[in-house]
Design an enzyme around this catalytic site. Sequence first.
Site, PDB file in Angstrom:
ATOM      1  N   HIS A 287       2.264   1.978  -3.427  1.00 15.09           N
ATOM      2  CA  HIS A 287       1.311   2.715  -4.286  1.00 15.09           C
ATOM      3  C   HIS A 287       1.453   4.221  -4.058  1.00 15.09           C
ATOM      4  O   HIS A 287       1.444   5.007  -4.994  1.00 15.09           O
ATOM      5  CB  HIS A 287      -0.132   2.325  -3.942  1.00 15.09           C
ATOM      6  CG  HIS A 287      -0.638   1.086  -4.617  1.00 15.09           C
ATOM      7  ND1 HIS A 287      -0.507   0.843  -5.969  1.00 15.09           N
ATOM      8  CD2 HIS A 287      -1.329   0.025  -4.122  1.00 15.09           C
ATOM      9  CE1 HIS A 287      -1.079  -0.316  -6.263  1.00 15.09           C
ATOM     10  NE2 HIS A 287      -1.575  -0.839  -5.161  1.00 15.09           N
TER      11      HIS A 287
ATOM     12  N   GLU B  52       0.831  -1.212   0.000  1.00 21.66           N
ATOM     13  CA  GLU B  52       0.000   0.000   0.000  1.00 21.66           C
ATOM     14  C   GLU B  52       0.866   1.264   0.000  1.00 21.66           C
ATOM     15  O   GLU B  52       0.558   2.238  -0.686  1.00 21.66           O
ATOM     16  CB  GLU B  52      -0.945   0.004   1.214  1.00 21.66           C
ATOM     17  CG  GLU B  52      -1.955  -1.142   1.234  1.00 21.66           C
ATOM     18  CD  GLU B  52      -2.803  -1.221  -0.031  1.00 21.66           C
ATOM     19  OE1 GLU B  52      -3.050  -0.172  -0.670  1.00 21.66           O
ATOM     20  OE2 GLU B  52      -3.184  -2.338  -0.402  1.00 21.66           O
TER      21      GLU B  52
HETATM   22 ZN   LIG Z   1      -2.634  -2.596  -4.775  1.00 19.06          ZN
END
Ligand SMILES: [Zn+2]
Length: 263
Positions: A138, A135
């Site tokens: 990202h 995460e």
């Molecule tokens: Zn993802």
Amino acid sequence: MRIFSIFLFIFFISCERNAITGRRQLNLFPEADLQKQALTEYRIFLNKNKVIPIGSSKQAEMVKRVGLRISDAITNYYNQKGIYNELVGYKWEFNLVNSKEINAWCMPGGKVVVYTGLLDVAKNEDALAVVLGHEIAHAVAHHGNERLSQSFIAKGIQVAGDAFTKNNKETNAVFNAVFMPGTQLGLLMPNSRNHELEADHFGIIFAAMAGYDPRESILFWNKMNSLNENKIPEWLATHPSNTKRIQKLNEFMDEAMTFYKPR
Ligand SMILES: [Zn+2]
């Protein structure tokens, strides 16, 4: 023709090479604007949901501990590489919310939420670390900015000034859809395979740098695969991404292991 040249112009001025992935991206929004909006939406989200206080829960402590280890490792790595600019404005926060969803996300500026439902699948620190690494990857790879830019262009929304004002329901909804995917589909059903593979690639490297075993990612996605078979609607279970994902993780593993020093 004129529209075409305007688009070319936008593309030219807005494309930048990402410091960590090396890939050129169309990012129409200044990172500072996204961080400001992220902070607003993060506070709204935390007010609306049941945040589990640290001190009353071993799980909430674990989320914070693992999150801080990874964010420290990334900060050190960016410092060493001389790309600390990339993290300007990052003020990391890690919160656990009570929800059955198998989900987690990180918004620009390092605002992270983990759902308790995720911890039913990612039961140990290494498993949580590979998801958090994913995460966070990202966010630092500016995937949200890229997707937001593509959504605005696709919807014909003008990008000018502060796009995310209090009363602009349309732009705020697009922002939330990109940064706070509301269901476990956010984890399971990637919007862009390319983004998912990049996040998997750098996610296990970040986890390894923080002293977590990157091989746990394979076990985690295998578990998600078996959940798929039992709990996930059939149309989603046919999506091939988890198998492909595990295959790619295996390809990335040798590189990630070079960063791994068990804590
Ligand atoms: Zn993802």
